[in-house]
Design an enzyme around this catalytic site. Sequence first.
Site, PDB file in Angstrom:
ATOM      1  N   LYS A  22       0.892  -1.178   0.015  1.00  0.00           N
ATOM      2  CA  LYS A  22      -0.032  -0.090   0.124  1.00  0.00           C
ATOM      3  C   LYS A  22       0.827   1.099  -0.093  1.00  0.00           C
ATOM      4  O   LYS A  22       0.633   2.170  -0.725  1.00  0.00           O
ATOM      5  CB  LYS A  22      -1.027  -0.048   1.159  1.00  0.00           C
ATOM      6  CG  LYS A  22      -1.487   1.315   1.727  1.00  0.00           C
ATOM      7  CD  LYS A  22      -2.419   1.444   2.673  1.00  0.00           C
ATOM      8  CE  LYS A  22      -1.517   1.667   4.204  1.00  0.00           C
ATOM      9  NZ  LYS A  22      -1.258   2.918   4.445  1.00  0.00           N
ATOM     10  N   ASN A  23       1.826   1.347   0.874  1.00  0.00           N
ATOM     11  CA  ASN A  23       2.552   2.195   1.059  1.00  0.00           C
ATOM     12  C   ASN A  23       3.603   2.716  -0.036  1.00  0.00           C
ATOM     13  O   ASN A  23       4.515   3.673  -0.197  1.00  0.00           O
ATOM     14  CB  ASN A  23       3.408   2.435   2.423  1.00  0.00           C
ATOM     15  CG  ASN A  23       2.274   2.720   3.555  1.00  0.00           C
ATOM     16  OD1 ASN A  23       1.034   3.125   3.283  1.00  0.00           O
ATOM     17  ND2 ASN A  23       2.741   2.473   4.601  1.00  0.00           N
ATOM     18  N   CYS A 118      -5.984  12.684  12.650  1.00  0.00           N
ATOM     19  CA  CYS A 118      -5.435  11.303  12.508  1.00  0.00           C
ATOM     20  C   CYS A 118      -5.216  10.721  13.971  1.00  0.00           C
ATOM     21  O   CYS A 118      -5.041  11.323  14.888  1.00  0.00           O
ATOM     22  CB  CYS A 118      -3.911  11.209  11.822  1.00  0.00           C
ATOM     23  SG  CYS A 118      -3.127   9.713  11.829  1.00  0.00           S
ATOM     24  N   ARG A 123       0.781  14.546  13.086  1.00  0.00           N
ATOM     25  CA  ARG A 123       1.296  14.304  11.866  1.00  0.00           C
ATOM     26  C   ARG A 123       1.400  15.671  11.025  1.00  0.00           C
ATOM     27  O   ARG A 123       0.791  15.980   9.855  1.00  0.00           O
ATOM     28  CB  ARG A 123       0.589  13.195  11.181  1.00  0.00           C
ATOM     29  CG  ARG A 123       0.401  11.882  11.880  1.00  0.00           C
ATOM     30  CD  ARG A 123      -0.433  11.083  10.867  1.00  0.00           C
ATOM     31  NE  ARG A 123       0.442  10.406   9.888  1.00  0.00           N
ATOM     32  CZ  ARG A 123       0.062   9.452   9.251  1.00  0.00           C
ATOM     33  NH1 ARG A 123      -1.224   8.804   9.425  1.00  0.00           N
ATOM     34  NH2 ARG A 123       0.927   8.742   8.250  1.00  0.00           N
ATOM     35  N   ASP A 306       4.693   0.814  11.930  1.00  0.00           N
ATOM     36  CA  ASP A 306       3.396  -0.087  11.544  1.00  0.00           C
ATOM     37  C   ASP A 306       3.235  -1.601  11.938  1.00  0.00           C
ATOM     38  O   ASP A 306       2.213  -2.273  11.364  1.00  0.00           O
ATOM     39  CB  ASP A 306       3.371  -0.056   9.996  1.00  0.00           C
ATOM     40  CG  ASP A 306       3.107   1.329   9.444  1.00  0.00           C
ATOM     41  OD1 ASP A 306       2.687   2.145  10.085  1.00  0.00           O
ATOM     42  OD2 ASP A 306       3.696   1.702   8.191  1.00  0.00           O
ATOM     43  N   ARG A 398      -8.613  -0.422   4.661  1.00  0.00           N
ATOM     44  CA  ARG A 398      -7.699   0.374   4.167  1.00  0.00           C
ATOM     45  C   ARG A 398      -6.176   0.010   3.555  1.00  0.00           C
ATOM     46  O   ARG A 398      -5.765   0.559   2.608  1.00  0.00           O
ATOM     47  CB  ARG A 398      -7.437   1.645   5.005  1.00  0.00           C
ATOM     48  CG  ARG A 398      -8.686   2.627   5.340  1.00  0.00           C
ATOM     49  CD  ARG A 398      -8.170   3.769   6.169  1.00  0.00           C
ATOM     50  NE  ARG A 398      -6.825   4.196   5.613  1.00  0.00           N
ATOM     51  CZ  ARG A 398      -5.788   4.582   6.793  1.00  0.00           C
ATOM     52  NH1 ARG A 398      -6.165   4.626   7.772  1.00  0.00           N
ATOM     53  NH2 ARG A 398      -4.583   4.914   5.970  1.00  0.00           N
TER      54      ARG A 398
HETATM   55  N1  EPU Z   1       6.457  14.565  10.627  1.00  0.00           N
HETATM   56  C1  EPU Z   1       6.756  15.871  10.994  1.00  0.00           C
HETATM   57  N2  EPU Z   1       6.699  16.732  10.032  1.00  0.00           N
HETATM   58  C2  EPU Z   1       6.363  16.280   8.671  1.00  0.00           C
HETATM   59  C3  EPU Z   1       6.284  15.085   8.243  1.00  0.00           C
HETATM   60  C4  EPU Z   1       6.409  13.987   9.378  1.00  0.00           C
HETATM   61  O1  EPU Z   1       7.158  16.194  12.120  1.00  0.00           O
HETATM   62  O2  EPU Z   1       6.246  17.024   7.651  1.00  0.00           O
HETATM   63  C5  EPU Z   1       6.792  13.469  11.650  1.00  0.00           C
HETATM   64  C6  EPU Z   1       5.127  12.901  11.951  1.00  0.00           C
HETATM   65  O3  EPU Z   1       4.470  13.726  12.904  1.00  0.00           O
HETATM   66  C7  EPU Z   1       5.756  11.502  12.524  1.00  0.00           C
HETATM   67  C8  EPU Z   1       6.991  11.125  11.966  1.00  0.00           C
HETATM   68  O4  EPU Z   1       7.250  12.462  11.424  1.00  0.00           O
HETATM   69  O5  EPU Z   1       5.816  11.697  13.847  1.00  0.00           O
HETATM   70  C9  EPU Z   1       6.978  10.184  10.947  1.00  0.00           C
HETATM   71  O6  EPU Z   1       6.196  10.698   9.763  1.00  0.00           O
HETATM   72  P1  EPU Z   1       6.436  10.172   8.239  1.00  0.00           P
HETATM   73  O7  EPU Z   1       6.242  11.344   7.449  1.00  0.00           O
HETATM   74  O8  EPU Z   1       7.517   9.305   8.136  1.00  0.00           O
HETATM   75  O9  EPU Z   1       5.186   9.517   7.981  1.00  0.00           O
HETATM   76  P2  EPU Z   1       4.066   9.333   6.775  1.00  0.00           P
HETATM   77  O10 EPU Z   1       4.805   9.642   5.430  1.00  0.00           O
HETATM   78  O11 EPU Z   1       2.827  10.278   7.050  1.00  0.00           O
HETATM   79  C10 EPU Z   1       4.067   6.928   6.249  1.00  0.00           C
HETATM   80  C11 EPU Z   1       3.152   5.886   6.074  1.00  0.00           C
HETATM   81  C12 EPU Z   1       2.834   5.233   7.445  1.00  0.00           C
HETATM   82  C13 EPU Z   1       3.948   5.087   8.553  1.00  0.00           C
HETATM   83  C14 EPU Z   1       4.960   5.906   8.587  1.00  0.00           C
HETATM   84  C15 EPU Z   1       6.032   5.734   9.207  1.00  0.00           C
HETATM   85  C16 EPU Z   1       2.412   6.077   3.979  1.00  0.00           C
HETATM   86  C17 EPU Z   1       1.109   6.370   2.952  1.00  0.00           C
HETATM   87  N3  EPU Z   1       2.185   5.800   5.171  1.00  0.00           N
HETATM   88  O12 EPU Z   1       3.557   7.846   6.913  1.00  0.00           O
HETATM   89  O13 EPU Z   1       1.995   4.124   7.320  1.00  0.00           O
HETATM   90  O14 EPU Z   1       3.345   4.610   9.768  1.00  0.00           O
HETATM   91  O15 EPU Z   1       5.260   6.448   7.141  1.00  0.00           O
HETATM   92  O16 EPU Z   1       6.946   4.592   8.825  1.00  0.00           O
HETATM   93  O17 EPU Z   1       3.477   5.762   3.368  1.00  0.00           O
HETATM   94  C18 EPU Z   1       0.224   2.614   7.767  1.00  0.00           C
HETATM   95  O18 EPU Z   1       0.542   2.102   6.791  1.00  0.00           O
HETATM   96  O19 EPU Z   1      -0.560   2.183   8.742  1.00  0.00           O
HETATM   97  C19 EPU Z   1       0.773   4.025   8.085  1.00  0.00           C
HETATM   98  C20 EPU Z   1       0.246   4.844   8.986  1.00  0.00           C
END
Ligand code: EPU
Length: 419
Positions: A22-23, A118, A123, A306, A398
């Site tokens: 998915k990701n 969320c 996030r 995850d 999802r």
């Molecule tokens: N963060 C910030 N600022 C930003 C972006 C992120 O502070 O601009 C922080 C977030 O608040 C969090 C941390 O960085 O505390 C990690 O967030 P990240 O951006 O890495 O996560 P994401 O891209 O929003 C993806 C996956 C998530 C997975 C995370 C971490 C996708 C679509 N989603 O989310 O997947 O948990 O990386 O590995 O790729 C899931 O599949 O259940 C899921 C939540």
Amino acid sequence: MDKIVVKGGNTLSGEVKISSAKNSVLPIIAASLLSSDKCIINNAPMLEDVFVISDVLRSVSADIDIDNTRNKIVIDTSSICDCEPCGELVRKLRASFLIMGPMISRYGKFKISLPGGCNIGTRPIDLHLKGFNALGADISVGHGYVEAKAKKLVGNNIYLDFPSVGATENIMMAAVMAEGETTIENCAEEPEIVDLSNFLNSMGANIIGAGSDTIRIIGVKELKGTNHIPIYDRIEAGTFMIAAAITKSRFKINGVNEQHLKPIIAKLTEMGVEIKVHGESMIVDGTGDLIPIDIKTMPYPGFPTDMQAQMMGLLCSIKGTSVITETIFENRFMHAVEMKRMGANIKIDGRSAVVEGVKRLTGCQVKSTDLRAGAALVLCGLVADGVTEVTDVYHIDRGYVNIEEKLKNLGANIYRVCG
Ligand code: EPU
């Protein structure tokens, strides 16, 4: 609302096939916006999140054909416009924000609703915006929207304060056609980043270093269409590995990449689970005695956040004390409350959870609070005494393709009640 009903106690056996990630597929669908040629994704996972991001693209007039019998998605963005995508859809799925990088790249301006709330943490998107700004975009945020304007994007050196997966992906996509060279330092190293880089390079991009902590992107003039098969879903595979461990079973999982699963294999092996990998298959043997362990979630190649909920489910039924520390999201222990309803002994203290294994979990009605929490509760249901009813199954849908069918084929007593 659908619910999944599990009667605990069955041993599992046989084989299960893992779907594509998915990701990986969500950013890849967003990246298709970078070319007006057709992009084709084969072996795509037919998941709610995939349908929602496809609808987001449709709301900017992309033509997306999803063939769910052949798991094939054909994306044609030749007639898209720089109009605003449907806010309701964007707020439904955080990954929708991944269309921002490609849209700024293609149009030099774009306005999109801020992502919605969320369950697992606040996030923020500050790192995404910082990256767009460094590439030359003026960003304004207000009235629930974020707007970017750039005469042209120009490569720059960007250092991320945290290796965010989404920010790395969004900045990569904004930078592929920027003038000159971009480097993203302290970037995410997840396998899904490598998959996106491979997809973009097959469209004609020039990206070097994905999978390490520094990515170099040399801007190109244009991108063309491509065909792609996404990587296997390492979190779905990890979830089934835990299904074997929690039910004290031995079965085969097809569709795995050993490298991507290293942190999960290491922790399960430490507990006493036997894992043998042969190419893209693995045999997971959880029939031995298992011991408690400590887990700390970290960016890849650390233990994935995850998988934290599913691992907590397993540790609830292992004699002894385990400590789980969640370092990625500040509110990702909501499943603990539901597991406690099933008789688990868990104490939460800030970012740590102390789990004392119990002899038996007991079935009852529990609620999926997010995608991985829902999967973890299904896993708990597999060993609980009596019947477990997992509600709010839309969270599970999802990110898991036919989870109850796959578990049923392995011998679980599980079914879905549609409602
Ligand atoms: N963060 C910030 N600022 C930003 C972006 C992120 O502070 O601009 C922080 C977030 O608040 C969090 C941390 O960085 O505390 C990690 O967030 P990240 O951006 O890495 O996560 P994401 O891209 O929003 C993806 C996956 C998530 C997975 C995370 C971490 C996708 C679509 N989603 O989310 O997947 O948990 O990386 O590995 O790729 C899931 O599949 O259940 C899921 C939540």
